[in-house]
Design an enzyme around this catalytic site. Sequence first.
Site, mmCIF file in Angstrom:
data_model
loop_
_atom_site.group_PDB
_atom_site.id
_atom_site.type_symbol
_atom_site.label_atom_id
_atom_site.label_comp_id
_atom_site.label_asym_id
_atom_site.label_seq_id
_atom_site.Cartn_x
_atom_site.Cartn_y
_atom_site.Cartn_z
ATOM 1 N N SER A 1 -21.098 6.211 0.339
ATOM 2 C CA SER A 1 -22.218 6.659 0.128
ATOM 3 C C SER A 1 -22.507 7.851 0.797
ATOM 4 C CB SER A 1 -23.262 5.711 0.424
ATOM 5 O OG SER A 1 -24.642 6.253 0.365
ATOM 6 N N TYR B 1 -26.898 -0.448 6.048
ATOM 7 C CA TYR B 1 -26.437 0.137 4.925
ATOM 8 C C TYR B 1 -25.433 1.327 5.330
ATOM 9 C CZ TYR B 1 -25.808 1.632 0.053
ATOM 10 O OH TYR B 1 -25.351 2.042 -0.999
HETATM 11 N N1 LIG Z 1 -27.306 3.159 -6.647
HETATM 12 C C1 LIG Z 1 -27.164 4.080 -5.688
HETATM 13 O O1 LIG Z 1 -28.012 5.079 -5.507
HETATM 14 C C2 LIG Z 1 -26.237 4.190 -4.917
HETATM 15 C C3 LIG Z 1 -25.666 5.214 -4.054
HETATM 16 C C4 LIG Z 1 -24.661 5.231 -3.226
HETATM 17 C C5 LIG Z 1 -23.747 4.170 -3.143
HETATM 18 N N2 LIG Z 1 -23.922 3.083 -4.163
HETATM 19 C C6 LIG Z 1 -23.220 2.200 -4.283
HETATM 20 O O2 LIG Z 1 -22.428 1.674 -5.354
HETATM 21 C C7 LIG Z 1 -22.240 0.449 -5.605
HETATM 22 C C8 LIG Z 1 -22.937 0.213 -6.837
HETATM 23 O O3 LIG Z 1 -24.081 0.049 -6.777
HETATM 24 P P1 LIG Z 1 -25.096 0.103 -8.018
HETATM 25 O O4 LIG Z 1 -26.322 0.806 -7.838
HETATM 26 O O5 LIG Z 1 -24.402 0.081 -9.263
HETATM 27 O O6 LIG Z 1 -25.294 -1.707 -7.740
HETATM 28 P P2 LIG Z 1 -26.139 -2.989 -8.936
HETATM 29 O O7 LIG Z 1 -26.890 -3.907 -7.906
HETATM 30 O O8 LIG Z 1 -26.609 -2.272 -10.127
HETATM 31 O O9 LIG Z 1 -24.416 -3.640 -9.079
HETATM 32 C C9 LIG Z 1 -23.729 -4.072 -8.080
HETATM 33 C C10 LIG Z 1 -23.027 -5.073 -8.762
HETATM 34 O O10 LIG Z 1 -22.206 -5.830 -7.614
HETATM 35 C C11 LIG Z 1 -22.091 -7.216 -7.662
HETATM 36 N N3 LIG Z 1 -21.790 -7.758 -6.520
HETATM 37 C C12 LIG Z 1 -22.735 -7.985 -5.327
HETATM 38 N N4 LIG Z 1 -21.980 -8.779 -4.544
HETATM 39 C C13 LIG Z 1 -20.969 -9.036 -4.918
HETATM 40 C C14 LIG Z 1 -19.905 -9.776 -4.536
HETATM 41 N N5 LIG Z 1 -20.096 -10.382 -3.273
HETATM 42 N N6 LIG Z 1 -18.780 -10.041 -5.285
HETATM 43 C C15 LIG Z 1 -18.665 -9.740 -6.648
HETATM 44 N N7 LIG Z 1 -19.689 -8.732 -6.967
HETATM 45 C C16 LIG Z 1 -20.722 -8.606 -6.274
HETATM 46 C C17 LIG Z 1 -23.490 -7.474 -8.283
HETATM 47 O O11 LIG Z 1 -23.576 -8.668 -8.929
HETATM 48 C C18 LIG Z 1 -23.833 -6.397 -9.271
HETATM 49 O O12 LIG Z 1 -23.439 -6.719 -10.643
HETATM 50 C C19 LIG Z 1 -22.671 -0.364 -4.344
HETATM 51 O O13 LIG Z 1 -21.312 -0.344 -3.600
HETATM 52 C C20 LIG Z 1 -23.509 0.507 -3.807
HETATM 53 O O14 LIG Z 1 -23.726 0.473 -2.413
HETATM 54 C C21 LIG Z 1 -25.084 3.042 -4.820
#
Ligand SMILES: NC(=O)c1ccc[n+]([C@@H]2O[C@H](COP(=O)([O-])OP(=O)(O)OC[C@H]3O[C@@H](n4cnc5c(N)ncnc54)[C@H](O)[C@@H]3O)[C@@H](O)[C@H]2O)c1
Length: 257
Positions: free
Chosen positions: A141, A154
Amino acid sequence: MRLENKVCLITGAGSGIGQSTAYLFAQEGASVIVNDLDTEKGQGTVEHIREQGGEAIFLQADVTDSVQMRQMAAKAVEAYGHIDVLFNNAGISGVGMLHEVELEKWEQVMRVNINGVFLPSKHVLPYMMERRQGSIINMSSCIAEIGLARRASYAASKGAVLALTKSMQVDYAPYGIRVNALLPGTILTPFVEQYLKESYDDQEEAIASLKTRQLSGDLGRPDDVARAALFLASDESRFMMGSPLYIDGGVVFGKNA
Ligand SMILES: NC(=O)c1ccc[n+]([C@@H]2O[C@H](COP(=O)([O-])OP(=O)(O)OC[C@H]3O[C@@H](n4cnc5c(N)ncnc54)[C@H](O)[C@@H]3O)[C@@H](O)[C@H]2O)c1
């Protein structure tokens, strides 16, 4: 068809960025292995891909469980013969100043966000090493690079993922395996919507204030990150190794005023 004949495993592909990436990879000709903890969400992703004429299977498993990750890697290879791309995407949020964070919550963030990169990689790498090729994409991130209020756990977890990416790259370069990291800014997904709900009374105002952080003046979309993942997954990025790729609307390198 930028991923023709490639087999791509995406963790946490039942929602948000992972789901968007699964759709895009399938459109580009990949066979996609959709992993998620949540069966309904993961199956939803697979159904959509199949409706669009793409190829995908769902493997329910927890990225924090070593036995489940070993089985997931074995099942993926059983289904498609090999794995070309591993996208370690699954992650959870952690909100709060350090002194407010309970140890249990801290450890949960570390388990999902760091062990959740370590364990899928640990069990997929031997298959990639055997073929002396592969691309691993780790979800970090932009918070790995900048300080942001109330995100101690985080930030620590995503900084660790970036450091891990560089070390992995050194170790696996001799095996023809590339390891790169994605550093998104704020992307409007269920993950961010949940954070907004927990942290602000007025959602509209919160989104407006988040938008001002970006030079773009807007929030990112899951597809913006999926397109960066597509580049790292494809052979077009063959000379990218151990690199952080920013998709952040200018948050890290810019300033509005
Ligand atoms: N959305 C943002 O602004 C953002 C920014 C930077 C980084 N990220 C990173 O991107 C990634 C995805 O984020 P997102 O926003 O799409 O989140 P989201 O919550 O929409 O999707 C995450 C998915 O991961 C699954 N998950 C959670 N724990 C799990 C586990 N133990 N085993 C298997 N699956 C699991 C959840 O069920 C969910 O479907 C994350 O690593 C997040 O930290 C997101």
